[in-house]
Design a protein around this motif. Structure first.
Motif, PDB file in Angstrom:
ATOM      1  N   LYS B 273     -91.308  -5.106 -38.607  1.00 48.80           N
ATOM      2  CA  LYS B 273     -92.088  -4.955 -37.383  1.00 48.80           C
ATOM      3  C   LYS B 273     -91.239  -4.383 -36.270  1.00 48.80           C
ATOM      4  O   LYS B 273     -91.666  -3.533 -35.502  1.00 48.80           O
ATOM      5  CB  LYS B 273     -92.654  -6.311 -36.961  1.00 48.80           C
ATOM      6  N   GLN B 274     -90.029  -4.854 -36.226  1.00 54.13           N
ATOM      7  CA  GLN B 274     -89.146  -4.342 -35.193  1.00 54.13           C
ATOM      8  C   GLN B 274     -88.965  -2.842 -35.315  1.00 54.13           C
ATOM      9  O   GLN B 274     -89.011  -2.113 -34.350  1.00 54.13           O
ATOM     10  CB  GLN B 274     -87.776  -5.025 -35.295  1.00 54.13           C
ATOM     11  N   ALA B 277     -92.037  -0.884 -34.259  1.00 51.47           N
ATOM     12  CA  ALA B 277     -92.161  -0.842 -32.818  1.00 51.47           C
ATOM     13  C   ALA B 277     -91.105   0.072 -32.228  1.00 51.47           C
ATOM     14  O   ALA B 277     -91.362   0.805 -31.294  1.00 51.47           O
ATOM     15  CB  ALA B 277     -92.009  -2.250 -32.251  1.00 51.47           C
ATOM     16  N   TYR B 278     -89.952   0.035 -32.825  1.00 50.16           N
ATOM     17  CA  TYR B 278     -88.859   0.773 -32.217  1.00 50.16           C
ATOM     18  C   TYR B 278     -89.010   2.264 -32.382  1.00 50.16           C
ATOM     19  O   TYR B 278     -88.720   3.040 -31.496  1.00 50.16           O
ATOM     20  CB  TYR B 278     -87.543   0.301 -32.846  1.00 50.16           C
ATOM     21  N   GLN B 287     -91.660  -0.828 -21.950  1.00 45.68           N
ATOM     22  CA  GLN B 287     -91.332  -2.031 -21.198  1.00 45.68           C
ATOM     23  C   GLN B 287     -91.499  -3.247 -22.064  1.00 45.68           C
ATOM     24  O   GLN B 287     -90.646  -4.121 -22.121  1.00 45.68           O
ATOM     25  CB  GLN B 287     -92.265  -2.146 -19.987  1.00 45.68           C
ATOM     26  N   SER B 288     -92.612  -3.274 -22.765  1.00 44.76           N
ATOM     27  CA  SER B 288     -92.899  -4.461 -23.548  1.00 44.76           C
ATOM     28  C   SER B 288     -91.872  -4.641 -24.650  1.00 44.76           C
ATOM     29  O   SER B 288     -91.504  -5.747 -24.977  1.00 44.76           O
ATOM     30  CB  SER B 288     -94.286  -4.358 -24.150  1.00 44.76           C
ATOM     31  N   VAL B 291     -88.810  -6.088 -23.296  1.00 45.99           N
ATOM     32  CA  VAL B 291     -88.950  -7.488 -22.924  1.00 45.99           C
ATOM     33  C   VAL B 291     -89.041  -8.367 -24.162  1.00 45.99           C
ATOM     34  O   VAL B 291     -88.365  -9.378 -24.272  1.00 45.99           O
ATOM     35  CB  VAL B 291     -90.236  -7.667 -22.076  1.00 45.99           C
ATOM     36  N   ASP B 292     -89.844  -7.925 -25.086  1.00 51.82           N
ATOM     37  CA  ASP B 292     -90.231  -8.828 -26.151  1.00 51.82           C
ATOM     38  C   ASP B 292     -89.235  -8.856 -27.309  1.00 51.82           C
ATOM     39  O   ASP B 292     -88.857  -9.912 -27.760  1.00 51.82           O
ATOM     40  CB  ASP B 292     -91.605  -8.389 -26.684  1.00 51.82           C
ATOM     41  N   VAL B 293     -88.868  -7.709 -27.744  1.00 48.46           N
ATOM     42  CA  VAL B 293     -88.108  -7.640 -28.988  1.00 48.46           C
ATOM     43  C   VAL B 293     -86.678  -7.259 -28.688  1.00 48.46           C
ATOM     44  O   VAL B 293     -86.373  -6.099 -28.500  1.00 48.46           O
ATOM     45  CB  VAL B 293     -88.734  -6.597 -29.932  1.00 48.46           C
ATOM     46  N   PHE B 296     -81.506  -4.801 -30.119  1.00 48.72           N
ATOM     47  CA  PHE B 296     -80.083  -4.520 -30.269  1.00 48.72           C
ATOM     48  C   PHE B 296     -79.284  -5.181 -29.160  1.00 48.72           C
ATOM     49  O   PHE B 296     -78.780  -4.508 -28.264  1.00 48.72           O
ATOM     50  CB  PHE B 296     -79.839  -3.011 -30.251  1.00 48.72           C
TER      51      PHE B 296
END
Lengths: 174, 341
Positions: B273-274, B277-278, B287-288, B291-293, B296
């Protein structure tokens, strides 16, 4: 304002996971590597192996996952063949430990200083191409143009692989 | 890998459809004009070249005005078109097959040839690899259209030279029209003034240009290549970079081997998932993610400082030096990672 942030947090995943080639590679890589590592883990507890061969096995799996997640490129096929042909246990890794690699690279730089002045540019380029050929899996069988095309994709995949490995390692250390 | 590029291309094509229809009418007008030329010269390539040049020199004024819309199209395609090697040609194929499905057979070759300003070599390569999609009945008409499209492309090349400044090979009369005749695999190259025109040197030049194109692409990928000039230096940088990356991968795999016993491999879901998203284009939700993940965080363990990645503040990678420590502290500009096909 905070609610927006919270809402944004929920949608972190891509809606179209297959569109982005980077994400595709990363996903494939993880899906290959993690089960392999799990298997190694399970097997390790059964056999008593020394640390170095264990490292080699892990490296083998890492390379395998790398080759399998980038099927579109010629170098990945070559890499796959090489990995499949050499057996697990006796795997002599092509690049040795970091200290040896440093020696090799420094030797190369020193040697080149003397040769740079003497040789013409064509010779220099050929030398470098040969070096590149050694680095790229399957490079020996390619001519110059193919090497240049393949190297681009190889570099990008290496970078992605690094990001994946880094994050796996960091997940488990923190 | 191609989907992203193809979607861009299809978007640009959508906006161009109206002008394409106009072009279609124009083409049909031109067909009558050039029919005789076509029937005479279709078999013999040197004659064809002469005739093309002849037509080019005579009809410039007349055709220049009508080519303005082509240039618009050409420039429209330009920014959307990522320079690359294998895959963009296939994207080209897809675009063309898309237009051909819209019953614009005579136009699709035009579209391809419109990109002659910069993508000549891509088209030349494409010729060699083009799959046999078209039916037998259409081949004859296609040949004629292709040949006349060629004349237009060469003339367009000329007018293009005068109007566009940015093209890198605008030197007096340089243009390279790629023939799309499927059976005959010719690359029609107009030689520069004062340069040899025999086959070998032309082929050599084409080859050299291909190579320099690839080198430019590599320059974008490998950090620190901009400062170095010349092939040898760049190859050096590339070699260094590849070695550096390979070393880092090894190091990481060693570390992984060390950690492996304690590996909580249920982490795989989180990792996947990371990455998703990345890697996706997350300009909106950057931004999210920050904040969230915490993807690194800086490595606390000291020896490996690879991770100072901060998408909000892109920094460029420093050139790898000889020592292991400084190499491990390279900073990434992750937004630049991508398959620039």
């Amino acid at each position: 304002m905070e609610r927006q942030i919270i809402n944004k947090r929920k949608r972190v995943f891509s809606l179209q996971p297959n569109k982005n080639p980077n994400a595709l590679f990363a996903r494939r890589y993880v899906s290959h590597l993690v089960p392999a590592l799990k298997k190694i883990n399970m097997n390790k507890s059964s056999l008593k192996t020394n640390h170095q061969s264990f490292e080699k096995t892990v490296k083998h799996e890492v390379d395998m996952a790398f080759a399998l997640s980038a099927q579109e490129f010629a170098w990945s096929r070559f890499l796959q063949q090489k990995l499949l042909s050499s057996p697990h246990d006796d795997l002599i890794s092509t690049s040795s430990s970091p200290s040896e690699i440093l020696e090799r690279s420094s030797k190369k730089q020193v040697g080149e200083k003397y040769q740079d002045r003497d040789e013409e540019e064509g010779g220099e380029i050929k030398k470098r191409l040969k070096e590149l050929q050694k680095l790229l899996p399957g490079g020996e069988e390619m001519n110059m143009e193919e090497i240049l095309s393949e190297i681009g994709s190889y570099i990008v995949c290496l970078e992605l692989q690094m990001i994946v490995l880094k994050s796996i390692v960091q997940d488990n250390t923190s | 890998m191609l989907e992203g590029l193809v979607s861009q291309e299809s978007l640009s094509l959508n906006s161009m459809d109206m002008s394409v229809l106009e072009r279609l009418k124009w083409v049909q007008q031109q067909q009558q004009q050039l029919q005789q030329v076509v029937s005479q010269s279709i078999n013999n390539s040197p004659e064809l070249l002469q005739i093309l040049q002849f037509h080019g020199s005579n009809n410039d004024e007349f055709l220049q005005s009508s080519f303005s819309q082509f240039q618009m199209l050409g420039s429209g395609f330009g920014p959307n078109y990522n320079m690359g090697f294998g895959p963009p040609l296939e994207a080209l194929d897809e675009c063309i097959s898309r237009t051909s499905s819209c019953h614009m057979e005579p136009v699709d070759t035009m579209e391809v040839l419109l990109k002659t300003g910069e993508e000549n070599r891509a088209i030349a390569l494409k010729n060699k690899r083009k799959p046999e999609v078209k039916k037998r009945e259409e081949e004859k008409t296609e040949k004629k259209i292709k040949v006349e499209a060629e004349t237009e492309s060469s003339m367009k090349g000329k007018s293009n030279m005068r109007n566009t400044e940015a093209s890198s090979d605008t030197s007096k009369e340089t243009s390279k029209g790629a023939s799309e005749i499927q059976k005959l695999d010719y690359i029609h190259v107009r030689a520069r003034r004062g340069q040899a025109t025999d086959r070998h040197s032309l082929a050599e030049r084409a080859r050299r240009e291909k190579i320099s194109k690839k080198m430019k692409y590599l320059q974008d990928i490998v950090p620190g290549c901009n400062k170095v000039t010349g092939k040898a230096g760049m190859l050096d940088e590339i070699i260094n970079y590849v070695q550096c990356l390979q070393r880092q991968v090894e190091f990481l795999s060693m570390k992984l081997a060390v950690l492996n016993p304690e590996l909580e491999l249920a982490v795989e879901d989180i990792s996947v998932k990371q990455f998703q998203a990345y890697f996706t284009n997350v300009t909106a939700s950057k931004q999210s993610i920050m904040v969230d993940v915490p993807l690194f965080p800086l490595d606390q363990q000291g020896s490996l400082d690879l991770s100072a990645i901060n998408p909000n503040q892109p920094t460029s990678i420093e050139a790898p030096s000889a020592s292991w420590e400084t190499q491990s502290q390279s900073l990434y500009n992750t937004s630049s990672l991508g398959f620039h096909y």
